[in-house]
Design a protein around this motif. Structure first.
Motif, PDB file in Angstrom:
ATOM      1  N   ALA A   1       0.832  -1.208   0.000  1.00  0.00           N
ATOM      2  CA  ALA A   1       0.000   0.000   0.000  1.00  0.00           C
ATOM      3  C   ALA A   1       0.863   1.252   0.000  1.00  0.00           C
ATOM      4  O   ALA A   1       0.596   2.216  -0.746  1.00  0.00           O
ATOM      5  CB  ALA A   1      -0.931  -0.014   1.215  1.00  0.00           C
ATOM      6  N   ALA A   2       1.917   1.260   0.819  1.00  0.00           N
ATOM      7  CA  ALA A   2       2.811   2.420   0.870  1.00  0.00           C
ATOM      8  C   ALA A   2       3.498   2.646  -0.471  1.00  0.00           C
ATOM      9  O   ALA A   2       3.675   3.799  -0.913  1.00  0.00           O
ATOM     10  CB  ALA A   2       3.848   2.225   1.974  1.00  0.00           C
ATOM     11  N   SER A   3       3.881   1.575  -1.144  1.00  0.00           N
ATOM     12  CA  SER A   3       4.568   1.721  -2.428  1.00  0.00           C
ATOM     13  C   SER A   3       3.643   2.256  -3.514  1.00  0.00           C
ATOM     14  O   SER A   3       4.058   3.063  -4.357  1.00  0.00           O
ATOM     15  CB  SER A   3       5.161   0.376  -2.854  1.00  0.00           C
ATOM     16  OG  SER A   3       4.158  -0.565  -3.197  1.00  0.00           O
ATOM     17  N   ILE A   4       2.388   1.831  -3.501  1.00  0.00           N
ATOM     18  CA  ILE A   4       1.423   2.358  -4.480  1.00  0.00           C
ATOM     19  C   ILE A   4       1.238   3.859  -4.281  1.00  0.00           C
ATOM     20  O   ILE A   4       1.223   4.640  -5.236  1.00  0.00           O
ATOM     21  CB  ILE A   4       0.078   1.608  -4.359  1.00  0.00           C
ATOM     22  CG1 ILE A   4       0.243   0.146  -4.806  1.00  0.00           C
ATOM     23  CG2 ILE A   4      -1.008   2.291  -5.192  1.00  0.00           C
ATOM     24  CD1 ILE A   4      -0.964  -0.721  -4.509  1.00  0.00           C
ATOM     25  N   LEU A   5       1.134   4.269  -3.026  1.00  0.00           N
ATOM     26  CA  LEU A   5       1.002   5.702  -2.730  1.00  0.00           C
ATOM     27  C   LEU A   5       2.268   6.458  -3.106  1.00  0.00           C
ATOM     28  O   LEU A   5       2.203   7.578  -3.642  1.00  0.00           O
ATOM     29  CB  LEU A   5       0.700   5.898  -1.247  1.00  0.00           C
ATOM     30  CG  LEU A   5      -0.653   5.382  -0.754  1.00  0.00           C
ATOM     31  CD1 LEU A   5      -0.734   5.469   0.765  1.00  0.00           C
ATOM     32  CD2 LEU A   5      -1.798   6.166  -1.394  1.00  0.00           C
ATOM     33  N   SER A   6       3.421   5.874  -2.854  1.00  0.00           N
ATOM     34  CA  SER A   6       4.686   6.548  -3.142  1.00  0.00           C
ATOM     35  C   SER A   6       4.866   6.805  -4.634  1.00  0.00           C
ATOM     36  O   SER A   6       5.242   7.902  -5.049  1.00  0.00           O
ATOM     37  CB  SER A   6       5.853   5.709  -2.608  1.00  0.00           C
ATOM     38  OG  SER A   6       7.089   6.309  -2.910  1.00  0.00           O
ATOM     39  N   VAL A   7       4.585   5.779  -5.441  1.00  0.00           N
ATOM     40  CA  VAL A   7       4.750   5.938  -6.884  1.00  0.00           C
ATOM     41  C   VAL A   7       3.616   6.774  -7.478  1.00  0.00           C
ATOM     42  O   VAL A   7       3.835   7.651  -8.303  1.00  0.00           O
ATOM     43  CB  VAL A   7       4.822   4.564  -7.590  1.00  0.00           C
ATOM     44  CG1 VAL A   7       4.899   4.734  -9.102  1.00  0.00           C
ATOM     45  CG2 VAL A   7       6.032   3.781  -7.090  1.00  0.00           C
ATOM     46  N   GLY A   8       2.387   6.522  -7.028  1.00  0.00           N
ATOM     47  CA  GLY A   8       1.232   7.201  -7.618  1.00  0.00           C
ATOM     48  C   GLY A   8       1.066   8.634  -7.201  1.00  0.00           C
ATOM     49  O   GLY A   8       0.609   9.466  -7.991  1.00  0.00           O
ATOM     50  N   LEU A   9       1.453   8.967  -5.943  1.00  0.00           N
ATOM     51  CA  LEU A   9       1.235  10.324  -5.432  1.00  0.00           C
ATOM     52  C   LEU A   9       2.522  11.098  -5.190  1.00  0.00           C
ATOM     53  O   LEU A   9       2.467  12.307  -4.967  1.00  0.00           O
ATOM     54  CB  LEU A   9       0.452  10.271  -4.118  1.00  0.00           C
ATOM     55  CG  LEU A   9      -0.914   9.575  -4.166  1.00  0.00           C
ATOM     56  CD1 LEU A   9      -1.573   9.615  -2.794  1.00  0.00           C
ATOM     57  CD2 LEU A   9      -1.810  10.232  -5.214  1.00  0.00           C
ATOM     58  N   GLY A  10       3.675  10.424  -5.234  1.00  0.00           N
ATOM     59  CA  GLY A  10       4.933  11.103  -4.940  1.00  0.00           C
ATOM     60  C   GLY A  10       5.672  11.596  -6.153  1.00  0.00           C
ATOM     61  O   GLY A  10       6.840  11.976  -6.064  1.00  0.00           O
ATOM     62  N   LEU A  11       4.986  11.615  -7.302  1.00  0.00           N
ATOM     63  CA  LEU A  11       5.661  11.976  -8.543  1.00  0.00           C
ATOM     64  C   LEU A  11       6.153  13.417  -8.555  1.00  0.00           C
ATOM     65  O   LEU A  11       7.148  13.741  -9.190  1.00  0.00           O
ATOM     66  CB  LEU A  11       4.735  11.725  -9.731  1.00  0.00           C
ATOM     67  CG  LEU A  11       4.364  10.243  -9.929  1.00  0.00           C
ATOM     68  CD1 LEU A  11       3.299  10.093 -11.007  1.00  0.00           C
ATOM     69  CD2 LEU A  11       5.583   9.424 -10.310  1.00  0.00           C
ATOM     70  N   GLY A  12       5.438  14.287  -7.854  1.00  0.00           N
ATOM     71  CA  GLY A  12       5.849  15.681  -7.844  1.00  0.00           C
ATOM     72  C   GLY A  12       7.084  15.927  -7.003  1.00  0.00           C
ATOM     73  O   GLY A  12       7.663  17.019  -7.036  1.00  0.00           O
ATOM     74  N   LEU A  13       7.520  14.932  -6.224  1.00  0.00           N
ATOM     75  CA  LEU A  13       8.679  15.088  -5.348  1.00  0.00           C
ATOM     76  C   LEU A  13       9.973  14.664  -6.022  1.00  0.00           C
ATOM     77  O   LEU A  13      11.031  14.707  -5.397  1.00  0.00           O
ATOM     78  CB  LEU A  13       8.467  14.268  -4.066  1.00  0.00           C
ATOM     79  CG  LEU A  13       7.217  14.632  -3.244  1.00  0.00           C
ATOM     80  CD1 LEU A  13       7.092  13.701  -2.046  1.00  0.00           C
ATOM     81  CD2 LEU A  13       7.291  16.085  -2.785  1.00  0.00           C
ATOM     82  N   GLY A  14       9.884  14.233  -7.269  1.00  0.00           N
ATOM     83  CA  GLY A  14      11.088  13.835  -7.986  1.00  0.00           C
ATOM     84  C   GLY A  14      11.241  12.332  -8.086  1.00  0.00           C
ATOM     85  O   GLY A  14      10.379  11.560  -7.649  1.00  0.00           O
ATOM     86  N   PRO A  15      12.366  11.881  -8.614  1.00  0.00           N
ATOM     87  CA  PRO A  15      12.535  10.461  -8.922  1.00  0.00           C
ATOM     88  C   PRO A  15      12.756   9.564  -7.720  1.00  0.00           C
ATOM     89  O   PRO A  15      12.429   8.382  -7.764  1.00  0.00           O
ATOM     90  CB  PRO A  15      13.764  10.447  -9.835  1.00  0.00           C
ATOM     91  CG  PRO A  15      14.527  11.672  -9.466  1.00  0.00           C
ATOM     92  CD  PRO A  15      13.493  12.701  -9.108  1.00  0.00           C
ATOM     93  N   VAL A  16      13.329  10.086  -6.621  1.00  0.00           N
ATOM     94  CA  VAL A  16      13.706   9.209  -5.512  1.00  0.00           C
ATOM     95  C   VAL A  16      12.504   8.488  -4.895  1.00  0.00           C
ATOM     96  O   VAL A  16      12.519   7.257  -4.748  1.00  0.00           O
ATOM     97  CB  VAL A  16      14.497   9.980  -4.443  1.00  0.00           C
ATOM     98  CG1 VAL A  16      14.734   9.091  -3.220  1.00  0.00           C
ATOM     99  CG2 VAL A  16      15.830  10.446  -5.012  1.00  0.00           C
ATOM    100  N   PRO A  17      11.405   9.199  -4.509  1.00  0.00           N
ATOM    101  CA  PRO A  17      10.258   8.473  -3.951  1.00  0.00           C
ATOM    102  C   PRO A  17       9.670   7.454  -4.924  1.00  0.00           C
ATOM    103  O   PRO A  17       9.205   6.390  -4.507  1.00  0.00           O
ATOM    104  CB  PRO A  17       9.247   9.586  -3.638  1.00  0.00           C
ATOM    105  CG  PRO A  17      10.057  10.826  -3.528  1.00  0.00           C
ATOM    106  CD  PRO A  17      11.167  10.663  -4.507  1.00  0.00           C
TER     107      PRO A  17
END
Length: 379
Positions: free
Chosen positions: A273-289
């Motif tokens: 669940a955390a990984s889906i949120l990280s990739v799906g919602l963390g795109l604006g934070l750059g490539p690392v998340p």
């Protein structure tokens, strides 16, 4: 060479090719395929769902055929089907032909897993079976990581990649014919498995996990291509991270033996669940998340499939191919439902809504537990 090592190595390679190349590489190359053939978001989801549907039919057939014909014949057939399907993808002139080829290629994964579980049960000592099964299952990760590396090396050449994958699958069919045990099947199928409590809970848990996983398997490449403007290089990096992370899945048998099946199940559903949120919602934070999220997703997905493999083979100890089939089939049924559903949500309410919903589905899967029947078998 010991039976465990020979069967483990062959199974690892077979799963790597069938899952990493024939099934999941479509999501990796989807932005490039979409650009050339004009699929669109909704049609892409339907095609991905069709691949999962082909898997559903094939894994039921594989469990039946393995009990009738034995492991070797079905494993060789899986490699040949993968080769034919990927050759069709490489040559596809239209979305219709592509869709048919994707379904054929995806069905090879359903054919591949049950015969390997049967081969392990027949030729590997009982104390090493869980470890051997989960090492074989981790071949998914190696295939995904390798397909990502190939995508980076031959940027934009998706037809060439699938052509090469088809050739590798053909060679693997020969290797499986030589290396796998020649034990024949019983000549008959055991029919439907009994719907005991552990089996029903396995079906529920694996269905929900499979549904949630399509957020990244089918649309992870679209996320980074459309929102980070990474192009094929970015999607290749994401896929490589998913594959490398998934190598942790080889430890599933060890972790389940130490901490218990339910504990490992809950922990890795939370990470998914955390990984889906990280990739799906963390795109604006750059490539690392995004890349960290992909690595965590790979680890969680392969670990969870290992959990369901152990759950199924212990819930049906006399029928390992069928026990594996139950969990893996319902993962695929969930993916068949999840891929088009995510595509429609993404095209309607939007990416954020779809991502949050699918992360919640992953967490809800943890409501279903193996409980004492399986835990006592593992003790």
């Amino acid at each position: 060479m010991s039976s465990a090592l020979r069967i483990g190595a062959t199974g690892f390679a077979l799963i790597a090719v069938c899952y990493g190349f024939a099934r999941f590489a479509f999501g990796l190359f989807l932005p490039q395929i979409d650009s050339e053939l004009g699929l669109g978001t909704s049609l892409s989801g339907v095609i991905s769902g069709g691949s999962f549907a082909g898997y559903c039919v094939a894994i039921v057939a594989s469990a039946i055929l393995t009990e009738r014909l034995g492991a070797r014949a079905v494993a060789v057939g899986a490699a040949l089907v993968a080769s034919i399907g990927m050759a069709g993808i490489a040559l596809a002139p239209s979305p219709l032909i592509l869709a048919i080829a994707v379904v054929v290629a995806g069905s090879s994964t359903g054919l591949a897993s049950p015969p390997m579980a049967a081969a392990v049960a027949a030729a590997v000592s009982k104390g090493r079976q869980d470890l051997t099964n989960t090492v074989i299952n981790a071949g998914v990760s190696a295939g995904v990581a390798l397909s990502g590396a190939i995508a980076l090396a031959i940027t934009g050449q998706w037809r060439l990649a699938f052509g090469a994958f088809a050739a590798v699958a053909l060679l693997l069919a020969i290797a499986a014919a030589i290396a796998l045990p020649a034990a024949s099947g019983s000549g008959r199928s055991g029919g439907l498995p009994p719907m005991t409590g552990p089996v029903l809970r396995l079906i529920s848990a694996s269905f929900l996990m499979g549904t949630a996983s399509t957020a990244l398997w089918s649309f992870g490449g679209q996320f980074v291509a459309s929102q980070l403007d990474w192009g094929s290089t970015g999607t290749g990096l994401l896929w490589t991270c998913i594959g490398v992370g998934g190598l942790v899945g080889a430890l599933a048998g060890t972790l389940v033996g130490k901490f218990g099946l339910d504990c490992v199940h809950w922990a890795f559903l939370g990470l998914m669940a955390a990984s889906i949120l990280s990739v799906g919602l963390g795109l604006g934070l750059g490539p690392v998340p995004t890349l960290v999220g992909g690595t965590i997703f790979g680890a969680a997905y392969v670990m969870l499939t290992g959990v369901y493999l152990i759950w199924g083979t212990h819930a049906l100890p006399g029928r390992p191919a069928t026990g594996l089939m139950v969990g893996f089939l319902t993962i695929a049924v969930g993916q068949t439902v999840g891929a088009p559903l995510f595509g429609f949500l993404m095209a309607g309410p939007g990416v954020e809504f779809a991502v949050i919903c699918f992360a919640a589905v992953a967490l809800f899967s943890g409501a279903f537990r193996a409980r004492s029947a399986v835990d006592s078998a593992l003790a």
